[in-house]
Structures are given as structure tokens and as C-alpha cells.
Scaffold this motif. Structure first.
Motif, mmCIF file in Angstrom:
data_model
loop_
_atom_site.group_PDB
_atom_site.id
_atom_site.type_symbol
_atom_site.label_atom_id
_atom_site.label_comp_id
_atom_site.label_asym_id
_atom_site.label_seq_id
_atom_site.Cartn_x
_atom_site.Cartn_y
_atom_site.Cartn_z
ATOM 1 N N PHE A 113 15.059 -3.918 -9.608
ATOM 2 C CA PHE A 113 14.651 -3.472 -8.281
ATOM 3 C C PHE A 113 14.762 -1.953 -8.193
ATOM 4 N N HIS A 114 13.771 -1.356 -7.586
ATOM 5 C CA HIS A 114 13.764 0.093 -7.392
ATOM 6 C C HIS A 114 15.025 0.510 -6.630
ATOM 7 N N PRO A 115 15.628 1.653 -6.977
ATOM 8 C CA PRO A 115 16.820 2.095 -6.235
ATOM 9 C C PRO A 115 16.588 2.197 -4.728
ATOM 10 N N SER A 116 15.329 2.417 -4.314
ATOM 11 C CA SER A 116 14.998 2.487 -2.884
ATOM 12 C C SER A 116 14.277 1.223 -2.426
ATOM 13 N N TYR A 117 14.603 0.097 -3.056
ATOM 14 C CA TYR A 117 13.908 -1.154 -2.744
ATOM 15 C C TYR A 117 13.991 -1.506 -1.267
ATOM 16 N N SER A 118 15.121 -1.232 -0.644
ATOM 17 C CA SER A 118 15.280 -1.619 0.764
ATOM 18 C C SER A 118 14.269 -0.924 1.669
ATOM 19 N N THR A 119 13.697 0.197 1.206
ATOM 20 C CA THR A 119 12.702 0.906 2.023
ATOM 21 C C THR A 119 11.298 0.840 1.436
ATOM 22 N N ASN A 120 11.167 0.784 0.092
ATOM 23 C CA ASN A 120 9.809 0.765 -0.470
ATOM 24 C C ASN A 120 9.367 -0.596 -0.992
ATOM 25 N N GLY A 121 10.294 -1.548 -1.139
ATOM 26 C CA GLY A 121 9.943 -2.902 -1.529
ATOM 27 C C GLY A 121 9.434 -3.062 -2.940
ATOM 28 N N ASN A 139 1.260 -9.356 -25.894
ATOM 29 C CA ASN A 139 1.468 -8.006 -25.399
ATOM 30 C C ASN A 139 2.716 -8.001 -24.525
ATOM 31 N N LEU A 140 3.513 -6.944 -24.657
ATOM 32 C CA LEU A 140 4.655 -6.759 -23.768
ATOM 33 C C LEU A 140 4.180 -5.963 -22.562
ATOM 34 N N ILE A 141 4.468 -6.472 -21.380
ATOM 35 C CA ILE A 141 3.944 -5.884 -20.147
ATOM 36 C C ILE A 141 5.100 -5.435 -19.260
ATOM 37 N N LEU A 142 4.977 -4.238 -18.733
ATOM 38 C CA LEU A 142 5.857 -3.752 -17.663
ATOM 39 C C LEU A 142 4.994 -3.610 -16.424
ATOM 40 N N GLU A 143 5.341 -4.356 -15.370
ATOM 41 C CA GLU A 143 4.493 -4.388 -14.181
ATOM 42 C C GLU A 143 5.322 -4.203 -12.916
ATOM 43 N N GLN A 144 4.740 -3.455 -11.981
ATOM 44 C CA GLN A 144 5.359 -3.238 -10.675
ATOM 45 C C GLN A 144 4.745 -4.188 -9.657
ATOM 46 N N PHE A 145 5.608 -4.783 -8.819
ATOM 47 C CA PHE A 145 5.181 -5.594 -7.682
ATOM 48 C C PHE A 145 5.878 -5.076 -6.429
ATOM 49 N N THR A 146 5.435 -5.567 -5.287
ATOM 50 C CA THR A 146 6.100 -5.246 -4.021
ATOM 51 C C THR A 146 6.375 -6.530 -3.254
ATOM 52 N N VAL A 147 7.353 -6.465 -2.387
ATOM 53 C CA VAL A 147 7.714 -7.612 -1.566
ATOM 54 C C VAL A 147 6.692 -7.755 -0.440
ATOM 55 N N PRO A 156 2.170 -11.528 -4.600
ATOM 56 C CA PRO A 156 1.724 -11.732 -5.980
ATOM 57 C C PRO A 156 0.477 -10.941 -6.339
ATOM 58 N N THR A 157 -0.241 -10.423 -5.350
ATOM 59 C CA THR A 157 -1.455 -9.650 -5.620
ATOM 60 C C THR A 157 -1.184 -8.156 -5.689
ATOM 61 N N SER A 158 0.085 -7.768 -5.584
ATOM 62 C CA SER A 158 0.423 -6.332 -5.542
ATOM 63 C C SER A 158 0.689 -5.748 -6.915
ATOM 64 N N GLY A 159 0.479 -6.533 -7.972
ATOM 65 C CA GLY A 159 0.846 -6.095 -9.307
ATOM 66 C C GLY A 159 0.126 -4.836 -9.770
#
Length: 596
Positions: A113-121, A139-147, A156-159
Motif C-alpha cells: 500500500f502506498h504510504p499515503s494510501y489513506s488519502t490517495n487510495g 511475464n512478471l508484472i508490477l501494477e498499480q490499482f486504486t480503491v 478492478p478497472t483502475s489498473g
């Protein structure tokens, strides 16, 4: 695989650091010294089940948002939530459709979780996905999502894919650890690309991202930035990957930062001889070479003798394959519940269940301690917001809290409270509301009457004598049968369930009509055995039920059958002795606890 519960002495192979970095050398002066840390007795470690029902759990973490939730990764591609001790019914994120989990080492592997998850999700996941034309590799994937707007459901569509690393030909050694450091940067560990022996020498190749610790700035570019303080950032060779923070890893399975000192600990799975724990002090400028494939732990691997150890950072601890075969890295305990554990780094072996601890003293040197065998296939450790530690058993899908028992266990038996006990009868068939009650009889009924109205029993136990710091490891509710009317509802009514409410179900502690339908703190925390011992039926409370026992007052239980009635217009109920009966017949609550 045979498991043995025992405590044995294991030689912790403490390593001298071979490095060309003087600052690192100074950090490690005296690391060959072995000092037994006698303040911790691993035989007093206890593992308390807190949740179950997960499928192949491989990661445990928290969001750092003050919610107190634990997030559990299931390898197939789901993230589940434990909230207030209960696994939520819907997954936080389900990306099974895009995750490749064919091999046991592939799947959804890590979450940060992002260090600022409580504000940026924002949060980040690492996983394997199919690779075109390659049925085995990925493939190894690093992906960002949001709440989403629902804090317990991700969008699930925020990837947004930040980084893709080709992992061709082989299915194993995908690494997969993720964590944010104190510096705000995201760290990602990758495996060496698989097979055995690192045939492509990826771990030592600075042009490749495999077999590395990567360090990126998720806020500093699109899709990410590279910190200027990364050790190879200023290297003029354009082929060297500037994301690399450290290298020479075979398959780092779980790493963590000490939440107090911010030192980095890595568990690196060995080839055929050694399992290792690698260490990087918080003061490090990065660039450590942990040796693979030149070395496996402190041994030469390729070549098998006379290897060049210069510039290699050897393990803080290692063990050979007479002890285990696949290390699972853990955490340094920084919680407050179990002071004896403070400062100890815990890790385990997946194959044998061996549970280890090392301690970095003020020299600085490593104090190896005894190891303990467990029955668990430890796939991961985790830390909650209070810095308490957990582990997952991959084979059973259970999550355990890690504790320390400094005092002998205490067994205490409570008997129910008489006038507050009784039964509540439904007002009409399927109304699910109380219609009448009886608190004075020496019995209570559970089942249904001839009008198909359901009886529910209510029991009260004054548990206030328990210490407020008690850790309850077992709680068993026992009730004695007085008689039976009609057909035994155990055969027709889907089991006798136990609900719990702290401090009470209705508006007060006394028996009330609303006790019939009131929402419990937790429902179905236990089910009674359908076959009594003598005339006594018993039900063992699960972790959730035990956690709701009132340590400062009265604990109230509701007993009900899973099926409200069998609609046969006949009375079918069991009569049990209540708290108004003689002392020998009254309901009992047997509790075993310890004080940490």
C-alpha cells in the motif's frame, strides 16, 4: 511429509561480510561472533489461529490506514480482507482472469500500500501473467490499482502497469516481494529467472532485472521514476538497469523492513545446500551483491570451489538442507503485546515447518537462538498496524498470530448465571422475533414446538475474573441434556449453533424477547457435537468466539439450530439444564488462558 513437534538446537552459520565497501565492513565487525541470546525461549512461542478458509495464502499485510484490517493474498489472484477478526465475504481485489498461476511458484505474489494510501487510495501488486508463445514461462508484472468508494473493494478497472519483466522458458523463481521503505520508494524482489543454477546468470548480470532488489519512485515519473540515489543511477553504461538496488539473489521469498531501525531482511531460497537470510542496514547506499550464482550462502556454487568472494555480502544466517529446503523470510517483532519477542527476527522453512529467530545485538553481531519445529507450511509472515506478527499455513489456509507464553496456562470453569438464563420462543412461525420467554425454569429448550415456532436458549457467564490481559487459547461450552420432546433436532435441524454478544444481545443483561432476533457480535462461533459424552454436549469456540469473551463483565451466548423448524407441526426440541438447575447440572464454560 512427516512433521515432528520438538525443540532442537540448530547451528546458525553466522557470516563474516566480505565487501569492498568500508562502511559496510565497519557495520559488520564481529559478525562471526556467536552469542546465545538467552532471553528468548522458543519453546514458549505460541501460534493462535485467527482466521481460516483461505486458498493457498502467500502474503499478509496491512494498509497502514488505521482501519486495523489484514489483507491476505490467495495465489490464484485474489486479495481477501480480515476485518474485526472476520474474513469479509467479498474479495478486495480479484484479478484471477489475468494472473497465471499454473505453476506453484506463479500467481499473485505480493501487495504494498502506498504510504499515503489513506488519502490517495493507491496500492501495488506483483504477479505473473501469460507470455505469448511461452506455455511455461511468464511475464512478471508490477501494477498499480486504486480503491473504490467502498473501502473494502478495490476498483478492478483502475489498473496501471508500471513495469513488465520477461521471465521466459521457466515457471519457477519469480520472487515477488513488495514493500515501501522509509524513504518512500517501492522495493520489489525478483527471482533469477528459474530452472536450476541460474543458467543465464541473470542474478549477476546488471543488464537484467531478474535476481534483484529493485527500487523505484512511484510518484516521480510516468509510469515511475528512478531515484537518483540508486547505486547504479549514474553509471554511464546505458545497458545497466538503473532500477537495481541490490543483486545476486536466487529467489528472495519474502523480505521486510524493520519498522524501528528500517534495516532490510531478505529470505533467499537456496539451490541444493543452503537457505539464507540476507541483511542490509538502513545506512546502506545499496549495491550489495548477495553472491548468487557464484555462491550459495557462504559456499561456493559456480565454481564449486575457489570462487571469488570479493565484494560479496554473505548471509546474516543460514542453514543446510538437513534442516529444511525453502526459507520463508519474516519480520522483526516490534509489537507491544509480547515484550519477550521484541527485536527478534523470525523466519521459517516452508518444507519442514522449522521456525527460527535471530537477534542483532548492539555489537553489532548476531545472536543465534534455538529453532522450533512446527506443523505449518509457512508460506509467508505478516505484520499488522500494531506491529504484531502473523504467519500463513499454505496447506490449510489458516492464519496464525504469533505470541509468547511467559506464564503457565490457567484453566478455569464458569457456571451460568441462573436468573438471566432461559429460552425465548418465536412469536409465530418464521417471524424471527421473540414472542414469549421463560427465565425461571431449571431447563431451557432449543428446537421448535408444535406450531413450528423456534426455541432459542440464552446463557450468561460472569467471566469478569479473567485478567484483562488474558490470551484465551481454548474455550468450551458444555450443556447437559435433561430430556427430549419429539424427534431429536440434531438429526433434522442442521446443527446446534452458538452466537455470542459482548456484553449482551438486547438492551440489557437480563433475558429479553429481543434476545431472539438481536444481531450478535459474531454468529456461529461454535457448533455443538451431535453426540453427547454421557448427557453432556460440548462446543469449542473458534478464535472469533474466544476474542468476544468479556474479560470485564458477563459473556452472553445464544443457542439456536441452523434450521428454524422442520415444518412438521410437531414439537421437536431438546431440554437442557439451565443456570437455575443444581450446581452439578448447570451449563459450563471451560476456559484455558495465559497472560503474556
Amino acid at each position: 511429509m512427516t512433521r515432528y513437534i520438538k525443540v532442537i538446537s540448530v547451528i546458525a552459520l553466522v557470516s563474516i561480510l566480505f565487501t569492498t565497501n568500508p562502511a559496510q565492513a565497519a557495520q559488520q565487525t564481529g559478525t562471526a561472533q556467536k552469542i546465545m541470546n538467552e532471553t528468548l525461549d522458543l519453546s514458549k512461542i505460541v501460534f493462535q489461529e485467527i482466521a481460516s478458509g483461505f486458498i493457498n495464502p502467500v502474503f499478509i499485510t496491512n494498509a497502514g490506514d488505521g482501519s486495523g484490517r489484514l489483507f491476505i493474498i490467495e495465489r490464484a489472484g485474489r486479495i481477501q480482507i480480515i476485518k474485526n477478526d472476520i474474513p469479509l465475504p467479498a474479495p478486495f481485489l480479484d484479478i484471477q482472469a489475468i494472473v497465471k498461476s499454473t505453476s506453484g511458484e506463479q500467481g499473485l505474489l505480493a501487495l504494498a500500500f502506498h504510504p499515503s494510501y489513506s488519502t490517495n487510495g493507491k496500492f501495488y501488486v506483483a504477479y505473473t501473467t501469460p507470455r505469448n508463445g511461452d506455455n511455461v514461462g511468464s511475464n512478471l508484472i508490477l501494477e498499480q490499482f486504486t480503491v473504490s468508494s467502498n473501502p473494502n473493494i478495490a476498483n478492478p478497472t483502475s489498473g496501471l502497469i508500471l513495469l513488465t519483466i520477461a521471465h521466459p522458458t521457466y515457471s519457477n523463481h519469480n520472487g515477488g516481494g513488495l514493500a515501501f521503505g522509509q524513504d518512500g520508494y517501492l522495493y520489489w524482489t525478483t527471482g533469477d529467472g528459474g530452472s536450476g543454477g541460474d543458467p543465464n546468470n541473470n542474478a549477476q548480470n546488471l543488464n537484467k532485472l531478474l535476481g534483484k532488489v529493485l527500487r523505484i519512485d512511484v510518484d516521480g515519473g510516468s509510469p515511475y521514476g528512478i531515484p537518483t540515489t540508486n547505486p547504479f543511477y549514474s553509471n554511464p553504461d546505458p545497458n545497466i538497469r538503473k532500477e537495481i538496488w541490490a543483486y545476486g539473489l536466487r529467489n528472495s521469498w519474502r523480505f521486510s523492513f524493520d519498522s524501528l531501525t528500517h534495516d532490510l531482511y531478505l529470505g533467499d531460497v537456496g539451490q541444493s545446500a543452503r537457505e539464507e537470510i540476507d541483511f542490509q542496514p538502513a545506512t546502506s547506499a545499496g549495491g550489495e551483491n548477495y553472491g548468487w550464482r557464484v555462491m550459495e550462502g557462504s559456499l561456493c556454487y559456480n565454481p564449486s570451489s575457489g570462487c571469488d568472494q570479493s565484494g560479496k555480502t554473505l548471509p546474516a544466517a543460514e542453514y543446510d538442507h538437513s534442516v529444511g529446503c525453502a526459507v520463508t523470510g519474516g519480520y522483526v517483532y516490534r509489537g507491544s503485546t509480547f515484550p519477550s519477542l521484541y527485536g527478534h527476527y523470525f523466519y521459517a522453512d516452508y518444507c519442514t515447518g522449522m521456525f527460527f529467530s535471530i537477534y542483532r545485538n548492539s555489537t553489532p553481531a548476531w545472536d543465534p537462538v534455538q529453532s522450533m519445529d512446527t506443523p505449518y507450511y509457512v508460506s509467508t509472515f505478516g505484520e499488522d498496524e500494531q506491529k504484531e506478527l502473523y504467519l500463513a499455513d499454505y496447506s490449510t489456509g489458516k492464519i496464525y498470530g504469533i505470541g509468547y507464553q511467559t506464564t503457565p496456562p490457567v484453566t478455569i470453569t464458569y457456571k451460568s448465571n441462573g436468573i438471566n438464563d432461559g429460552w425465548v420462543l418465536e412469536s409465530s412461525q418464521t417471524s424471527s422475533k421473540g414472542g414469549s420467554l421463560n427465565r425461571t425454569a431449571t431447563i431451557f429448550a432449543v428446537g421448535d414446538n408444535a406450531a413450528n415456532k423456534q426455541f432459542r436458549g440464552i446463557l450468561h457467564f460472569n467471566t469478569s475474573s479473567l485478567p484483562e490481559t488474558a490470551i484465551i487459547t481454548s474455550a468450551t461450552l458444555k450443556i447437559k441434556k435433561q430430556g427430549l420432546t419429539g424427534t431429536d433436532p440434531f438429526a433434522t435441524h442442521a446443527g446446534l449453533r452458538v452466537d455470542i454478544r459482548k456484553p449482551y444481545l438486547g438492551t440489557g443483561m437480563g433475558l429479553e424477547l429481543v434476545d431472539f432476533q438481536a444481531t450478535p457480535s459474531r454468529s456461529s462461533v461454535a457448533s455443538f457435537n451431535s453426540t453427547p459424552s454421557g448427557a453432556w454436549y460440548s462446543a469449542s469456540l473458534n478464535y472469533i468466539g474466544r476474542s468476544r469473551i468479556n474479560l470485564v463483565g458477563t459473556t452472553q451466548f445464544r443457542l439456536r439450530f441452523g434450521t428454524v423448524d422442520n415444518n412438521d407441526n410437531n414439537a421437536d426440541y431438546i431440554r437442557f439444564f439451565s443456570g437455575n438447575a443444581s450446581a452439578a447440572n448447570r451449563p459450563q464454560l471451560l476456559i484455558i488462558y495465559y497472560v503474556p
